[in-house]
Design a protein around this motif. Sequence first.
Motif, PDB file in Angstrom:
ATOM      1  N   TYR A 162       0.626  -0.818  -0.061  1.00 28.88           N
ATOM      2  CA  TYR A 162      -0.037  -0.293   0.002  1.00 28.88           C
ATOM      3  C   TYR A 162       0.773   1.169  -0.312  1.00 28.88           C
ATOM      4  O   TYR A 162       0.747   2.435  -0.879  1.00 28.88           O
ATOM      5  N   GLU A 163       1.737   1.271   0.930  1.00 28.50           N
ATOM      6  CA  GLU A 163       2.820   2.398   0.911  1.00 28.50           C
ATOM      7  C   GLU A 163       3.649   2.276  -0.052  1.00 28.50           C
ATOM      8  O   GLU A 163       3.828   3.418  -1.016  1.00 28.50           O
TER       9      GLU A 163
ATOM     10  N   SER B 214      -5.421   0.555  22.130  1.00 32.05           N
ATOM     11  CA  SER B 214      -4.911   0.406  21.301  1.00 32.05           C
ATOM     12  C   SER B 214      -5.432   1.332  19.765  1.00 32.05           C
ATOM     13  O   SER B 214      -6.161   1.784  19.760  1.00 32.05           O
TER      14      SER B 214
ATOM     15  N   ILE C  74     -10.273   2.958  12.744  1.00 25.27           N
ATOM     16  CA  ILE C  74     -11.153   1.895  12.796  1.00 25.27           C
ATOM     17  C   ILE C  74     -10.187   0.716  12.643  1.00 25.27           C
ATOM     18  O   ILE C  74     -10.637  -0.386  12.528  1.00 25.27           O
ATOM     19  N   HIS C  75      -8.678   0.815  13.127  1.00 23.00           N
ATOM     20  CA  HIS C  75      -7.563  -1.320  12.758  1.00 23.00           C
ATOM     21  C   HIS C  75      -8.164  -1.226  14.142  1.00 23.00           C
ATOM     22  O   HIS C  75      -7.822  -1.205  15.360  1.00 23.00           O
TER      23      HIS C  75
HETATM   24 CO1  B1M Z   1      -5.176   1.004   7.798  1.00 25.33          CO
HETATM   25  N1  B1M Z   1      -3.110   2.357   8.159  1.00 25.33           N
HETATM   26  N2  B1M Z   1      -5.724   3.325   7.453  1.00 25.33           N
HETATM   27  N3  B1M Z   1      -6.172   0.068   7.579  1.00 25.33           N
HETATM   28  N4  B1M Z   1      -3.539   0.332   7.666  1.00 25.33           N
HETATM   29  C1  B1M Z   1      -1.970   2.021   8.569  1.00 25.33           C
HETATM   30  C2  B1M Z   1      -2.217   1.686  10.704  1.00 25.33           C
HETATM   31  C3  B1M Z   1      -1.208   2.665   8.068  1.00 25.33           C
HETATM   32  C4  B1M Z   1       0.155   2.335   8.450  1.00 25.33           C
HETATM   33  C5  B1M Z   1      -0.999   2.512   6.127  1.00 25.33           C
HETATM   34  C6  B1M Z   1      -0.074   3.199   6.030  1.00 25.33           C
HETATM   35  O1  B1M Z   1       0.062   4.481   5.618  1.00 25.33           O
HETATM   36  N5  B1M Z   1       1.747   3.094   5.212  1.00 25.33           N
HETATM   37  C7  B1M Z   1      -1.427   3.917   7.740  1.00 25.33           C
HETATM   38  C8  B1M Z   1      -1.281   4.748   9.388  1.00 25.33           C
HETATM   39  C9  B1M Z   1      -0.057   5.394   8.905  1.00 25.33           C
HETATM   40  C10 B1M Z   1      -0.070   6.791  10.607  1.00 25.33           C
HETATM   41  O2  B1M Z   1      -0.716   7.489  10.991  1.00 25.33           O
HETATM   42  N6  B1M Z   1       1.572   6.189  10.641  1.00 25.33           N
HETATM   43  C11 B1M Z   1      -3.288   3.067   7.728  1.00 25.33           C
HETATM   44  C12 B1M Z   1      -3.951   4.559   6.952  1.00 25.33           C
HETATM   45  C13 B1M Z   1      -3.747   5.999   6.847  1.00 25.33           C
HETATM   46  C14 B1M Z   1      -5.072   4.520   7.151  1.00 25.33           C
HETATM   47  C15 B1M Z   1      -6.404   5.313   6.570  1.00 25.33           C
HETATM   48  C16 B1M Z   1      -6.141   6.672   6.892  1.00 25.33           C
HETATM   49  C17 B1M Z   1      -6.490   5.517   4.684  1.00 25.33           C
HETATM   50  C18 B1M Z   1      -5.505   5.754   4.455  1.00 25.33           C
HETATM   51  O3  B1M Z   1      -4.196   5.162   3.651  1.00 25.33           O
HETATM   52  N7  B1M Z   1      -5.546   7.157   3.880  1.00 25.33           N
HETATM   53  C19 B1M Z   1      -7.503   4.625   6.586  1.00 25.33           C
HETATM   54  C20 B1M Z   1      -8.059   4.810   8.343  1.00 25.33           C
HETATM   55  C21 B1M Z   1      -9.370   4.892   8.822  1.00 25.33           C
HETATM   56  C22 B1M Z   1      -9.445   5.332  10.526  1.00 25.33           C
HETATM   57  O4  B1M Z   1      -8.704   4.316  10.943  1.00 25.33           O
HETATM   58  N8  B1M Z   1     -10.214   6.696  10.626  1.00 25.33           N
HETATM   59  C23 B1M Z   1      -7.127   2.957   7.130  1.00 25.33           C
HETATM   60  C24 B1M Z   1      -7.885   2.553   6.843  1.00 25.33           C
HETATM   61  C25 B1M Z   1      -7.517   1.054   6.582  1.00 25.33           C
HETATM   62  C26 B1M Z   1      -8.554   0.066   6.763  1.00 25.33           C
HETATM   63  C27 B1M Z   1     -10.182  -0.064   6.633  1.00 25.33           C
HETATM   64  C28 B1M Z   1      -8.799  -0.515   5.240  1.00 25.33           C
HETATM   65  C29 B1M Z   1      -7.433  -1.774   7.111  1.00 25.33           C
HETATM   66  C30 B1M Z   1      -8.003  -2.349   8.494  1.00 25.33           C
HETATM   67  C31 B1M Z   1      -8.644  -2.842   8.813  1.00 25.33           C
HETATM   68  C32 B1M Z   1      -9.464  -3.011  10.208  1.00 25.33           C
HETATM   69  O5  B1M Z   1      -8.553  -2.837  11.149  1.00 25.33           O
HETATM   70  N9  B1M Z   1     -10.279  -4.152  10.390  1.00 25.33           N
HETATM   71  C33 B1M Z   1      -6.222  -0.958   7.024  1.00 25.33           C
HETATM   72  C34 B1M Z   1      -5.149  -1.607   6.933  1.00 25.33           C
HETATM   73  C35 B1M Z   1      -5.560  -3.248   7.392  1.00 25.33           C
HETATM   74  C36 B1M Z   1      -3.649  -1.270   7.671  1.00 25.33           C
HETATM   75  C37 B1M Z   1      -2.432  -2.494   7.735  1.00 25.33           C
HETATM   76  C38 B1M Z   1      -2.103  -2.941   6.276  1.00 25.33           C
HETATM   77  C39 B1M Z   1      -2.263  -3.170   9.092  1.00 25.33           C
HETATM   78  C40 B1M Z   1      -2.781  -3.105   9.986  1.00 25.33           C
HETATM   79  C41 B1M Z   1      -3.010  -4.325  10.496  1.00 25.33           C
HETATM   80  O6  B1M Z   1      -3.539  -4.467  11.188  1.00 25.33           O
HETATM   81  N10 B1M Z   1      -1.547  -4.786  11.050  1.00 25.33           N
HETATM   82  C42 B1M Z   1      -1.263  -0.731   7.567  1.00 25.33           C
HETATM   83  C43 B1M Z   1      -0.032  -0.566   7.588  1.00 25.33           C
HETATM   84  C44 B1M Z   1       1.123  -1.478   8.420  1.00 25.33           C
HETATM   85  O7  B1M Z   1       0.974  -2.455   9.593  1.00 25.33           O
HETATM   86  N11 B1M Z   1       1.882  -1.894   7.472  1.00 25.33           N
HETATM   87  C45 B1M Z   1      -2.601   0.456   7.815  1.00 25.33           C
HETATM   88  C46 B1M Z   1      -1.335  -6.050  11.905  1.00 25.33           C
HETATM   89  C47 B1M Z   1      -1.695  -5.734  13.103  1.00 25.33           C
HETATM   90  C48 B1M Z   1      -1.490  -7.522  14.149  1.00 25.33           C
HETATM   91  O8  B1M Z   1      -1.493  -5.578  13.823  1.00 25.33           O
HETATM   92  O9  B1M Z   1      -2.601  -3.391  14.277  1.00 25.33           O
HETATM   93  O10 B1M Z   1      -0.422  -3.486  14.910  1.00 25.33           O
HETATM   94  P1  B1M Z   1      -1.782  -3.752  14.881  1.00 25.33           P
HETATM   95  O11 B1M Z   1      -1.385  -5.133  16.010  1.00 25.33           O
HETATM   96  C49 B1M Z   1       0.146  -5.733  16.625  1.00 25.33           C
HETATM   97  C50 B1M Z   1       0.880  -4.687  17.544  1.00 25.33           C
HETATM   98  O12 B1M Z   1       0.508  -3.153  17.540  1.00 25.33           O
HETATM   99  C51 B1M Z   1       0.342  -4.859  18.773  1.00 25.33           C
HETATM  100  O13 B1M Z   1      -0.126  -6.137  18.670  1.00 25.33           O
HETATM  101  C52 B1M Z   1      -0.584  -6.887  17.487  1.00 25.33           C
HETATM  102  C53 B1M Z   1       0.731  -7.813  17.254  1.00 25.33           C
HETATM  103  O14 B1M Z   1       0.903  -8.681  17.954  1.00 25.33           O
HETATM  104  N12 B1M Z   1      -1.141  -4.812  19.156  1.00 25.33           N
HETATM  105  C54 B1M Z   1      -1.068  -4.654  20.701  1.00 25.33           C
HETATM  106  C55 B1M Z   1      -1.552  -3.637  18.984  1.00 25.33           C
HETATM  107  N13 B1M Z   1      -3.195  -3.447  19.367  1.00 25.33           N
HETATM  108  C56 B1M Z   1      -2.399  -3.445  20.584  1.00 25.33           C
HETATM  109  C57 B1M Z   1      -3.221  -3.439  22.469  1.00 25.33           C
HETATM  110  C58 B1M Z   1      -2.746  -3.990  23.616  1.00 25.33           C
HETATM  111  C59 B1M Z   1      -1.439  -4.653  22.785  1.00 25.33           C
HETATM  112  C60 B1M Z   1      -0.414  -4.982  21.477  1.00 25.33           C
HETATM  113  O15 B1M Z   1      -3.058  -3.527  23.928  1.00 25.33           O
HETATM  114  C61 B1M Z   1      -4.123  -2.787  24.337  1.00 25.33           C
END
Ligand code: B1M
Length: 768
Positions: free
Chosen positions: A612-613, A705, A659-660
């Motif tokens: 995506y990036e 989160s 909404i993640h």
């Molecule tokens: Co979006 N998204 N997204 N997205 N998305 C990211 C996070 C992003 C990095 C992508 C990018 O631009 N490179 C970026 C954020 C940039 C930033 O702020 N740094 C982003 C963006 C900007 C957006 C939108 C604004 C759209 C856009 O790009 N313009 C929009 C936001 C909408 C909103 O939230 N208001 C958006 C939308 C979406 C989808 C709906 C399409 C979808 C979400 C679907 C869903 O979750 N139901 C989505 C997705 C899938 C991603 C990426 C690709 C993957 C996230 C993920 O699920 N990772 C992400 C890019 C990336 O990560 N490379 C991205 C896998 C997951 C297992 O990891 O959640 O980190 P994570 O959890 C980890 C740890 O962090 C930890 O445990 C897990 C591992 O065991 N953890 C916790 C997480 N929460 C925890 C809580 C805890 C403890 C541990 O205790 C409570």
Amino acid sequence: MKDRKVIFFDGSIGTMLQSMGLPKGSPSELWNIEKADRVLKMHRGYVELGVDFITTNTFGGTPLKLSEYGLSCEDVNRLGVEIARMAVTDSDVKVAASVGPTGKMIEPLGLFSFEQAFNEFREQIKYLAEADILILETFSDIVELKAAVMAAKQSGIPFIPSMTFEGDMRTVSGTPPEVFAVTAAAFRPLAIGINCGASPSVFPEIVERLVKVTDLPVLSSPNAGIPRMEQGQTVFPDTPAQFAELQGMAIEKGAAMLGGCCGTTYEHIAELVKSGFIFREIKKTQPLFRAASRTQIFIAGGGRTRIIGERINPAGRKKLKAEIADDSLNLIRQYGIEQNRADALDVNVSTGKVDEYPILGRAARALSLKPGLPLFIDSGVEKALCDAFSQSPGRPVLNSISGKENDLNRLLPVAARWGAAFVGLPLDESGIPKEAEGRLEIAEKILKRAEGYGFKVSDILFDPLVLPIGSDRNAHMITSETLILFKENGLYTVAGVSNVSFGMPDRQAINRASLFDHISNGLDAAIYDPTDLLAMDVLEAGGLLKGQIDASEFLSLQSVIQRSESLEQDIVFGYDDSAKQRVVKLIRDGVKPLSIINDMLIPSIQYVGELYERREIFLPGIIASAEAVKACMVILLPLLDGKDSERGTIVLATVEGDIHDIGKNLVATLLTSNGYRVIDLGKDVGTQTILEAIGEYKPEFIGLSALMTTTLPSMADSVKAIREKFPEVKIIVGGATVDRDFAQEIGAHAYVKDAAEAARILDNLRAI
Ligand code: B1M
């Protein structure tokens, strides 16, 4: 429009009001109420420069946006127009009322529904009635734009939709300029425009691309360069001369209207007005039939015959019929993916027994994510059609409208309201005319009636009607004659080719022969089975031989089918059914559920983020992948080793504005399996809801989160409020943008790196 003066719009409102003292972070719309004199002065400054249109100070004027500041939608918008009207008294300058996005992501990218968005815009536009036109600006989601456009259209006020593109000339959700032009033009706006965005330098090229696919005038309103931070201030670097030079290039490419967005001032607009630019009309080729999905355009009438995948149709497909009866979308999704070599997909869920609403809309939603091709919505049920159109980003096609009075009266208004193109069927109350001339007569009647709703000939594909050869040996020849006659009369054509072989042996041979005969007679589009690879290869090679496509397009068509070889690839392509099957097999082969999650699912979704990036996939692609991960988790969750004893209660939430939830759900899963009682509040959860849940469930722990830098402040706010109200509750935080330092800084009790360590950290906190 020939060698006409260019139409000028004003420049930035925010920049000018800030220069007049509007504090940073304060909504500019507030000044319509509190500092109307300064807003009036700002407008007058632009009027004095000699612009043709000024824009009202109502960009953030939807009820939802204004409610953040406790402002009334009626007051802000009515006053906004009133002030602008005052500024143009005694002049020819017109007032364009500004409407901007709601700030919410619309389904399926977010949680806000199409209908909610439509209602927001309808409410705002109600109070903008005294404006001369509406300008719907800075939209980056084609679905939200469509909601605004439909509300504007309903108001009867002329309007200009304007979208914002990134440096790669797509919107953030992957829409290219052509899709925008085709989708917006279907609603007959005054003009279309582009504004704002991070890369002004691409404006001339986007204008060029828009001009190629529409007759509408194009408005170009870039920012004054790429903003940078200087001593804590945002600075827009382009001088008025540089800005005018860029706009001169947009004029060269065919822009008819010029304005300015963020960072532009009186000086920038003055430079434009005095430039002496003349609108240069670009010579147009013949209009073609055009439809679109969020990311792809469907063109018929130029180049090779287009293929519309026919397989999502329960007629003669028992398994699909049974699945539809069970309300299941699995096979529909699978057929969608298998047909990704087509140019568009036909979607038919009519079994005769099941109500087409709401399954038709659900099918359209699923298919718009994967494979994301333009959709032909094959139904005559108005409620189901409207729902499916609301779930079809871009410009869908209604398949079909016949010459029967009942069809014309019911379905033409539906297609017009939703900006859909349609398929015309030359049959009426007397049935199907036997001869080609009779079919042409009905086609012409359909066209005439459609013109009354604003449709043009290029909005319709006419079907010469394919009847089974088994019941009439002349059936194919009559279809061919009709096709030739339609083409001679300037109509665009589509045919449901496979019907010809109904009831016959060796259907594929007959279908192929029929397809190629029709192609040689100039058929523009065929509803056909794109998994007939031989036919597809020959069709595409034929296009190459006739010079309709070049070698690179030929190669890209050949490589379109994405076959998945592993669970990781299933996640990347978003193939949820295949992913689930592989997970089941992996478990049977003895692979540990946790290892499937940690070693396969998480790295795959992270890789999706990298794609995506790199702009190799777009948001709908991420959603499809995220849904595939979730489907696997449903299988894996019950298999994780559980502990019997209850070790405590934790309330979990993804913070407000975010909404993640994949990571948070994973944490929930692993904590549950480790004996914790988990109350999951879901995603986008506000502080108040969290506080109420603590009051209700009396948990020992809270887990928050956050995945985006923009939602870290929400996390900080929630932590602060929880600590104030419930100091005894221990708070853990996690998510990709959170780190140990931030957790400490906002007062959380612990930072948790990943889901696997969550239970251990809670155990440690319990011991304190
Ligand atoms: Co979006 N998204 N997204 N997205 N998305 C990211 C996070 C992003 C990095 C992508 C990018 O631009 N490179 C970026 C954020 C940039 C930033 O702020 N740094 C982003 C963006 C900007 C957006 C939108 C604004 C759209 C856009 O790009 N313009 C929009 C936001 C909408 C909103 O939230 N208001 C958006 C939308 C979406 C989808 C709906 C399409 C979808 C979400 C679907 C869903 O979750 N139901 C989505 C997705 C899938 C991603 C990426 C690709 C993957 C996230 C993920 O699920 N990772 C992400 C890019 C990336 O990560 N490379 C991205 C896998 C997951 C297992 O990891 O959640 O980190 P994570 O959890 C980890 C740890 O962090 C930890 O445990 C897990 C591992 O065991 N953890 C916790 C997480 N929460 C925890 C809580 C805890 C403890 C541990 O205790 C409570």
